[in-house]
Design a protein around this motif. Structure first.
Motif, PDB file in Angstrom:
ATOM      1  N   ILE A   1     -21.092  20.763  31.232  1.00 44.39           N
ATOM      2  CA  ILE A   1     -20.728  19.375  30.956  1.00 44.39           C
ATOM      3  C   ILE A   1     -19.238  19.318  30.678  1.00 44.39           C
ATOM      4  CG2 ILE A   1     -23.012  18.708  30.098  1.00 44.39           C
ATOM      5  CD1 ILE A   1     -21.999  19.069  27.276  1.00 44.39           C
ATOM      6  N   ASP A   2     -18.679  18.124  30.733  1.00 42.71           N
ATOM      7  CA  ASP A   2     -17.229  17.973  30.602  1.00 42.71           C
ATOM      8  C   ASP A   2     -16.719  18.470  29.256  1.00 42.71           C
ATOM      9  OD1 ASP A   2     -17.112  16.921  33.130  1.00 42.71           O
ATOM     10  OD2 ASP A   2     -17.223  14.842  32.448  1.00 42.71           O
ATOM     11  N   VAL A   3     -17.435  18.136  28.193  1.00 43.60           N
ATOM     12  CA  VAL A   3     -17.000  18.504  26.848  1.00 43.60           C
ATOM     13  C   VAL A   3     -18.172  19.142  26.110  1.00 43.60           C
ATOM     14  CG1 VAL A   3     -16.069  17.690  24.654  1.00 43.60           C
ATOM     15  CG2 VAL A   3     -15.339  16.590  26.796  1.00 43.60           C
ATOM     16  N   GLY A   4     -17.904  20.253  25.429  1.00 44.64           N
ATOM     17  CA  GLY A   4     -18.933  20.884  24.612  1.00 44.64           C
ATOM     18  C   GLY A   4     -19.656  22.001  25.339  1.00 44.64           C
ATOM     19  N   ARG A   5     -20.660  22.531  24.675  1.00 44.75           N
ATOM     20  CA  ARG A   5     -21.427  23.647  25.209  1.00 44.75           C
ATOM     21  C   ARG A   5     -22.291  23.188  26.377  1.00 44.75           C
ATOM     22  NH1 ARG A   5     -24.688  25.932  20.235  1.00 44.75           N
ATOM     23  NH2 ARG A   5     -25.436  27.319  21.891  1.00 44.75           N
ATOM     24  N   PRO A   6     -22.521  24.056  27.358  1.00 42.24           N
ATOM     25  CA  PRO A   6     -23.410  23.698  28.476  1.00 42.24           C
ATOM     26  C   PRO A   6     -24.808  23.353  27.962  1.00 42.24           C
ATOM     27  CG  PRO A   6     -22.216  25.723  28.935  1.00 42.24           C
ATOM     28  CD  PRO A   6     -21.975  25.408  27.480  1.00 42.24           C
ATOM     29  N   ARG A   7     -25.466  22.470  28.658  1.00 40.94           N
ATOM     30  CA  ARG A   7     -26.853  22.145  28.319  1.00 40.94           C
ATOM     31  C   ARG A   7     -27.787  23.035  29.128  1.00 40.94           C
ATOM     32  NH1 ARG A   7     -26.360  15.505  27.864  1.00 40.94           N
ATOM     33  NH2 ARG A   7     -25.082  15.536  25.964  1.00 40.94           N
ATOM     34  N   LEU A   8     -29.041  23.020  28.752  1.00 41.16           N
ATOM     35  CA  LEU A   8     -30.017  23.904  29.376  1.00 41.16           C
ATOM     36  C   LEU A   8     -31.022  23.092  30.194  1.00 41.16           C
ATOM     37  CD1 LEU A   8     -30.767  26.308  26.385  1.00 41.16           C
ATOM     38  CD2 LEU A   8     -29.207  26.709  28.315  1.00 41.16           C
ATOM     39  N   ARG A   9     -31.152  23.462  31.462  1.00 42.25           N
ATOM     40  CA  ARG A   9     -32.172  22.856  32.305  1.00 42.25           C
ATOM     41  C   ARG A   9     -33.425  23.726  32.250  1.00 42.25           C
ATOM     42  NH1 ARG A   9     -31.593  19.003  35.739  1.00 42.25           N
ATOM     43  NH2 ARG A   9     -29.348  19.356  35.984  1.00 42.25           N
ATOM     44  N   LEU A  10     -34.550  23.095  32.069  1.00 41.26           N
ATOM     45  CA  LEU A  10     -35.807  23.825  31.961  1.00 41.26           C
ATOM     46  C   LEU A  10     -36.401  24.066  33.344  1.00 41.26           C
ATOM     47  CD1 LEU A  10     -37.365  21.820  28.987  1.00 41.26           C
ATOM     48  CD2 LEU A  10     -36.133  23.994  28.856  1.00 41.26           C
ATOM     49  N   ARG A  11     -36.913  25.260  33.535  1.00 37.02           N
ATOM     50  CA  ARG A  11     -37.593  25.625  34.776  1.00 37.02           C
ATOM     51  C   ARG A  11     -38.879  26.385  34.434  1.00 37.02           C
ATOM     52  NH1 ARG A  11     -35.213  22.672  38.823  1.00 37.02           N
ATOM     53  NH2 ARG A  11     -32.964  23.050  38.967  1.00 37.02           N
ATOM     54  N   ILE A  12     -39.823  26.383  35.366  1.00 33.31           N
ATOM     55  CA  ILE A  12     -40.999  27.237  35.218  1.00 33.31           C
ATOM     56  C   ILE A  12     -40.541  28.683  35.312  1.00 33.31           C
ATOM     57  CG2 ILE A  12     -43.176  27.950  36.270  1.00 33.31           C
ATOM     58  CD1 ILE A  12     -43.367  25.309  34.779  1.00 33.31           C
ATOM     59  N   GLY A  13     -40.972  29.523  34.382  1.00 35.58           N
ATOM     60  CA  GLY A  13     -40.450  30.867  34.308  1.00 35.58           C
ATOM     61  C   GLY A  13     -41.261  31.916  35.022  1.00 35.58           C
ATOM     62  N   ASP A  14     -42.535  31.690  35.224  1.00 35.00           N
ATOM     63  CA  ASP A  14     -43.401  32.692  35.850  1.00 35.00           C
ATOM     64  C   ASP A  14     -43.831  32.176  37.222  1.00 35.00           C
ATOM     65  OD1 ASP A  14     -45.796  34.247  36.560  1.00 35.00           O
ATOM     66  OD2 ASP A  14     -45.662  35.026  34.516  1.00 35.00           O
ATOM     67  N   ASP A  15     -43.614  32.987  38.251  1.00 37.52           N
ATOM     68  CA  ASP A  15     -43.947  32.576  39.615  1.00 37.52           C
ATOM     69  C   ASP A  15     -45.416  32.177  39.763  1.00 37.52           C
ATOM     70  OD1 ASP A  15     -41.394  32.930  40.553  1.00 37.52           O
ATOM     71  OD2 ASP A  15     -41.711  35.017  41.174  1.00 37.52           O
ATOM     72  N   ARG A  16     -46.275  32.766  38.952  1.00 40.19           N
ATOM     73  CA  ARG A  16     -47.707  32.466  39.055  1.00 40.19           C
ATOM     74  C   ARG A  16     -48.045  31.053  38.579  1.00 40.19           C
ATOM     75  NH1 ARG A  16     -49.691  37.713  35.838  1.00 40.19           N
ATOM     76  NH2 ARG A  16     -47.763  37.178  34.728  1.00 40.19           N
ATOM     77  N   LEU A  17     -47.075  30.355  37.992  1.00 39.30           N
ATOM     78  CA  LEU A  17     -47.306  28.992  37.513  1.00 39.30           C
ATOM     79  C   LEU A  17     -46.760  27.926  38.462  1.00 39.30           C
ATOM     80  CD1 LEU A  17     -46.290  29.471  33.759  1.00 39.30           C
ATOM     81  CD2 LEU A  17     -48.610  29.369  34.682  1.00 39.30           C
ATOM     82  N   ARG A  18     -46.021  28.339  39.464  1.00 41.37           N
ATOM     83  CA  ARG A  18     -45.244  27.380  40.245  1.00 41.37           C
ATOM     84  C   ARG A  18     -46.090  26.418  41.070  1.00 41.37           C
ATOM     85  NH1 ARG A  18     -39.985  28.440  39.668  1.00 41.37           N
ATOM     86  NH2 ARG A  18     -39.406  30.542  38.992  1.00 41.37           N
ATOM     87  N   ASP A  19     -47.195  26.865  41.616  1.00 38.79           N
ATOM     88  CA  ASP A  19     -48.013  25.997  42.471  1.00 38.79           C
ATOM     89  C   ASP A  19     -49.313  25.570  41.794  1.00 38.79           C
ATOM     90  OD1 ASP A  19     -46.183  26.131  44.618  1.00 38.79           O
ATOM     91  OD2 ASP A  19     -46.974  28.107  45.186  1.00 38.79           O
ATOM     92  N   VAL A  20     -49.365  25.723  40.484  1.00 38.98           N
ATOM     93  CA  VAL A  20     -50.571  25.352  39.736  1.00 38.98           C
ATOM     94  C   VAL A  20     -50.578  23.857  39.448  1.00 38.98           C
ATOM     95  CG1 VAL A  20     -51.847  25.708  37.577  1.00 38.98           C
ATOM     96  CG2 VAL A  20     -50.691  27.635  38.677  1.00 38.98           C
TER      97      VAL A  20
END
Length: 288
Positions: free
Chosen positions: A247-266
């Protein structure tokens, strides 16, 4: 003394029969309930098209139990907002669960696999029970659920992030039946709570942690700190992953993602069960 009895496989079905016989304008006391019978009452009141007005006289411990389960408490909060249900904390003890209508009194009795509602419409007995409930109501206090109405959660989630996110959260919440770990409907004690389900829905759509936690705090689901702690736990367990968003000012923010491949198409409705199964199995490699 005229009497009747309703017998059914579940306490919810007993309530449904009793309350369906009462008009929308009926003034009904319900008292002396325990956890399971309270859950059944909330379930049926939410499902009836024209439920009567119910004043629940409950011990403080029961209301605190109710609000620890977002699934149940958010439904009750909708009923309170609609003025279908009012909650009153009383120290007055009732010998059993009772539904005290204007013209009948029904006792709620349960066994391991059956429920019954023996009742009477004897006018003198009904009047005496209503007087007893009125006396308890006069000295009763109030206690908030500290939970937003379910409809408000769904509406604001869709307005803020889109209907697909709301659909995912709705499907997951319906699938778990309870968000109380080890509580009613969850015998194994591994229930995912409302914050974890929200983070899963957000991760499924790549939403930033800041955005979902701000929404959650604003609507009353939980504080930003609670969301952050839940994110850390799910990330440590490999369920979700994060990526930095500058981001322009301050610490970067965190985007959430599915972490385990076995969950992606559930499918969303299957995610809670799949997550719990994965947590009990050896970790897998995460995707990029």
């Amino acid at each position: 003394m005229a009497s009747s009895s309703h017998v059914a496989p579940t306490v919810a079905e007993v309530y449904r029969t009793i309350l369906a016989e009462m008009s929308e304008s009926s003034d009904v006391f319900v008292a002396g309930l325990v956890e399971e019978t309270t859950a059944g009452l909330v379930e049926v009141l939410a499902d009836l098209d024209e439920p009567p007005l119910v004043r629940l006289l409950a011990q403080e411990s029961l209301v605190k139990w109710l609000r620890r389960d977002f699934h149940l408490a958010s439904t009750a909060a909708d009923l309170v907002a609609d003025e279908t249900l009012s909650l009153h904390v009383t120290g007055h003890e009732f010998e059993s669960g009772l539904v005290v209508g204007e013209e009948s009194v029904t006792s709620i009795v349960t066994t391991d696999d059956r429920a019954a509602g023996p009742g009477t419409d004897d006018a003198e007995f009904v009047a005496a029970m209503r007087e007893r409930c009125d006396e308890a109501l006069e000295t009763a206090g109030t206690i908030g659920l500290r939970t937003p109405p379910r409809s408000r959660v769904y509406e604001t989630l869709a307005d803020t992030f889109g209907s697909e996110v709301e659909d995912d959260f709705r499907a997951m919440l319906d699938a778990v039946e309870s968000t109380r770990s080890g509580g009613y409907g969850n015998s194994d004690g591994d229930a995912l709570d409302e914050v974890e389900l929200t983070l899963l829905a957000a991760a499924n759509h790549g939403i930033q942690l800041y955005e979902i936690s701000k929404w959650g705090e604003d609507v009353g689901v939980a504080s930003k700190a609670t969301f952050s702690r839940a994110k850390t736990q799910l990330e440590d367990e490999g369920v979700i992953a994060t990526e930095k968003v500058p981001i322009d000012v301050g610490r970067p923010r965190l985007r959430l993602r599915i972490g385990d491949d076995r969950l992606r198409d559930v499918e969303a409705a299957d995610l809670p069960t799949t997550v719990r199964e994965l947590l009990a199995s050896p970790p897998a490699e995460t995707g990029d």
